[in-house]
Design a protein around this motif. Structure first.
Motif, mmCIF file in Angstrom:
data_model
loop_
_atom_site.group_PDB
_atom_site.id
_atom_site.type_symbol
_atom_site.label_atom_id
_atom_site.label_comp_id
_atom_site.label_asym_id
_atom_site.label_seq_id
_atom_site.Cartn_x
_atom_site.Cartn_y
_atom_site.Cartn_z
ATOM 1 N N LEU A 213 15.144 -10.744 -8.331
ATOM 2 C CA LEU A 213 13.697 -10.565 -8.493
ATOM 3 C C LEU A 213 12.890 -11.667 -7.824
ATOM 4 N N ARG A 214 13.397 -12.885 -7.834
ATOM 5 C CA ARG A 214 12.635 -13.966 -7.200
ATOM 6 C C ARG A 214 12.519 -13.722 -5.697
ATOM 7 N N ARG A 215 13.601 -13.297 -5.086
ATOM 8 C CA ARG A 215 13.557 -13.031 -3.647
ATOM 9 C C ARG A 215 12.624 -11.864 -3.346
ATOM 10 N N VAL A 216 12.627 -10.840 -4.190
ATOM 11 C CA VAL A 216 11.736 -9.697 -3.993
ATOM 12 C C VAL A 216 10.281 -10.116 -4.186
ATOM 13 N N ALA A 217 10.026 -10.955 -5.191
ATOM 14 C CA ALA A 217 8.660 -11.431 -5.427
ATOM 15 C C ALA A 217 8.156 -12.238 -4.240
ATOM 16 N N ASP A 218 8.981 -13.126 -3.720
ATOM 17 C CA ASP A 218 8.575 -13.931 -2.567
ATOM 18 C C ASP A 218 8.289 -13.063 -1.352
ATOM 19 N N ALA A 219 9.083 -12.007 -1.170
ATOM 20 C CA ALA A 219 8.902 -11.123 -0.018
ATOM 21 C C ALA A 219 7.606 -10.337 -0.091
ATOM 22 N N ASN A 220 7.095 -10.094 -1.295
ATOM 23 C CA ASN A 220 5.902 -9.262 -1.462
ATOM 24 C C ASN A 220 4.642 -10.056 -1.783
ATOM 25 N N ASP A 221 4.751 -11.344 -2.003
ATOM 26 C CA ASP A 221 3.580 -12.166 -2.282
ATOM 27 C C ASP A 221 2.674 -12.182 -1.058
ATOM 28 N N GLY A 222 1.449 -11.715 -1.217
ATOM 29 C CA GLY A 222 0.522 -11.644 -0.099
ATOM 30 C C GLY A 222 0.642 -10.389 0.734
ATOM 31 N N GLY A 223 1.516 -9.460 0.338
ATOM 32 C CA GLY A 223 1.751 -8.249 1.116
ATOM 33 C C GLY A 223 1.115 -7.016 0.509
ATOM 34 N N ALA A 224 1.346 -5.894 1.172
ATOM 35 C CA ALA A 224 0.727 -4.636 0.771
ATOM 36 C C ALA A 224 1.169 -4.188 -0.615
ATOM 37 N N ASN A 225 2.352 -4.605 -1.043
ATOM 38 C CA ASN A 225 2.901 -4.151 -2.321
ATOM 39 C C ASN A 225 2.895 -5.249 -3.385
ATOM 40 N N PHE A 226 1.940 -6.174 -3.275
ATOM 41 C CA PHE A 226 1.888 -7.258 -4.251
ATOM 42 C C PHE A 226 1.674 -6.745 -5.669
ATOM 43 N N GLY A 227 1.044 -5.594 -5.840
ATOM 44 C CA GLY A 227 0.839 -5.050 -7.179
ATOM 45 C C GLY A 227 2.127 -4.923 -7.965
ATOM 46 N N LEU A 228 3.238 -4.683 -7.269
ATOM 47 C CA LEU A 228 4.534 -4.599 -7.940
ATOM 48 C C LEU A 228 4.935 -5.947 -8.534
ATOM 49 N N VAL A 229 4.576 -7.038 -7.857
ATOM 50 C CA VAL A 229 4.885 -8.376 -8.365
ATOM 51 C C VAL A 229 4.098 -8.640 -9.640
ATOM 52 N N LEU A 230 2.816 -8.299 -9.608
ATOM 53 C CA LEU A 230 1.978 -8.484 -10.789
ATOM 54 C C LEU A 230 2.500 -7.641 -11.956
ATOM 55 N N ALA A 231 2.872 -6.392 -11.661
ATOM 56 C CA ALA A 231 3.416 -5.516 -12.716
ATOM 57 C C ALA A 231 4.709 -6.077 -13.288
ATOM 58 N N ALA A 232 5.563 -6.630 -12.423
ATOM 59 C CA ALA A 232 6.816 -7.210 -12.898
ATOM 60 C C ALA A 232 6.554 -8.401 -13.817
ATOM 61 N N GLY A 233 5.529 -9.196 -13.499
ATOM 62 C CA GLY A 233 5.177 -10.304 -14.371
ATOM 63 C C GLY A 233 4.757 -9.820 -15.748
ATOM 64 N N VAL A 234 3.944 -8.757 -15.777
ATOM 65 C CA VAL A 234 3.529 -8.174 -17.050
ATOM 66 C C VAL A 234 4.737 -7.619 -17.802
ATOM 67 N N GLY A 235 5.643 -6.949 -17.077
ATOM 68 C CA GLY A 235 6.818 -6.358 -17.710
ATOM 69 C C GLY A 235 7.757 -7.391 -18.294
ATOM 70 N N LEU A 236 8.005 -8.466 -17.569
ATOM 71 C CA LEU A 236 8.888 -9.507 -18.080
ATOM 72 C C LEU A 236 8.238 -10.236 -19.252
ATOM 73 N N ASN A 237 6.931 -10.407 -19.204
ATOM 74 C CA ASN A 237 6.229 -11.022 -20.325
ATOM 75 C C ASN A 237 6.346 -10.160 -21.583
#
Length: 376
Positions: A213-237
């Motif tokens: 997940l960390r590698r996937v988050a880094d790959a999408n930070d600042g990209g078109a699919n960043f919403g998935l990173v934000l959703a993952a943060g909410v889900g893990l929380n």
């Protein structure tokens, strides 16, 4: 609030016809509730599945931290079923209850319906989980691997405890999924020997899994699919409340957190090209508690003990193929009988659709008892 969801054209197939299955009820509750026990069951009208009986169910499962939970799902049993069962882990649908696969299946616009049909049309019962908190009270524990793996194994168990299905607890089983569902299938593969040893699992199909997940988050930070990173943060929380995500959010982050919790995946585009630092007051992912929980979601700790297919496209723009490249030797080094397909079939969604007939046939071969050569 209820939000609309647009179909993903490459995955959606036109569903025609409707059916209302005969009534069914859950078996009497056992004296002590077990994971996979039914809580409720009712026959539903599922457009397009005129050749099958379909039930909406709730069933008991286990959270990422070992607590008992109740999860919703769908059981589809085609007329003339072979008796084999496919446990289906859906890809990302979102965080709101209205986004749950069971809702889409009953409405007739489930965008993974075409993929589910491919298994059901072969005569396999399909047990589809909604995951923890997606269709039931509480936030969806999006990307919490153990919760998702438990949920898909338990929906298979529940399908065999549902009156009227004719499914045996000894039935041959396969567990499949792509994207979030690939993470689910991968986790199921790793934990099944300990968590659900009684299931007669013949194979796993793990597509484009976010296995790091960390590698996937880094790959999408600042990209078109960043919403998935934000959703993952909410889900893990949601899975690990001690992470206290809201303590590290600025005003924009607090607003985004409140907004995305009931969004569907098609709504995530509003967060395109943003960065985690736009919403936080500290480097959350490098906090020791967050870093540890992220690492816990990684696949590769244990090897699957039955034939497993892993597939990923080099053109995947959401989940970098490098995470599967790294997972392959981890599983192989632990003795897995792995079949690995690294393909050049375009982007993330396109690959799910393009490879689905080949994946379905690989699964059918395992359920029929054919050996898998593997290519470790």
């Amino acid at each position: 609030m209820t939000r609309s969801r647009k179909l993903i054209p490459l995955l959606a197939l036109v569903l025609v016809g409707t059916t209302l299955a005969a009534p069914a009820s859950a078996e009497p509750a056992a004296p002590t509730a077990r994971a996979g026990d039914l809580v409720s069951a009712r026959a539903i009208w599922a457009p397009g599945f005129e050749y099958a009986r379909v039930w909406k169910i709730t069933y008991r499962s286990t959270s990422a931290t070992g607590a008992s939970t109740v999860v919703s799902g769908t059981v589809i049993v085609p007329n003339g079923s072979t008796g084999a069962i496919v446990g289906y882990g859906p890809g990302t649908h979102g965080l709101g209850d209205q986004c749950a696969p069971s809702v889409g299946l009953q409405r007739g616009d489930e965008f993974e319906g075409g993929l589910i049909h491919q298994y059901a049309r072969k005569g396999f019962a399909v047990a589809v989980t909604d995951y923890e908190g997606l269709g039931t009270p509480g936030d969806h524990t999006y990307t919490a691997g153990r919760s998702q793996g438990n949920a898909v194994l338990d929906v298979v168990r529940a399908s065999t405890r549902l009156s009227g299905t004719g499914l045996s607890p000894k039935a041959p089983v396969a567990v499949v999924g792509y994207s979030q569902g690939g993470q689910t299938a991968g986790w199921a593969a790793e934990i099944a020997p300990a968590y659900a040893p009684e299931l007669n699992i013949k194979g796993f199909a793990v597509g484009a899994a976010p296995s790091d997940l960390r590698r996937v988050a880094d790959a999408n930070d600042g990209g078109a699919n960043f919403g998935l990173v934000l959703a993952a943060g909410v889900g893990l929380n949601a899975a690990y409340p001690e992470l206290a995500l809201t303590n590290y959010l600025n005003a924009a982050g607090q607003a985004a957190y409140a907004d995305i919790r009931d969004d569907c995946g098609s709504d995530f585009g509003k967060y395109a090209n943003r960065r985690l630092s736009d919403y936080t007051t500290t480097d959350v992912l490098n906090r020791p508690d967050w870093s540890a929980r992220l690492a816990e979601q990684n696949l590769g700790t244990r090897a699957p003990t039955v034939p497993t297919l892993m597939y990923h496209s080099t053109g995947d723009e959401i989940i970098p193929v490098s995470v599967s490249v790294a997972l392959r030797p981890q599983w192989c080094g632990k003795g897995a009988k792995l079949t690995y397909w690294q393909v050049d079939t375009g982007g993330h969604s396109q690959t799910a659709a393009y490879l689905s007939p080949l994946v379905t046939q690989w699964v059918a071969d395992r359920l029929a008892g054919a050996p898998a050569a593997g290519n470790c």
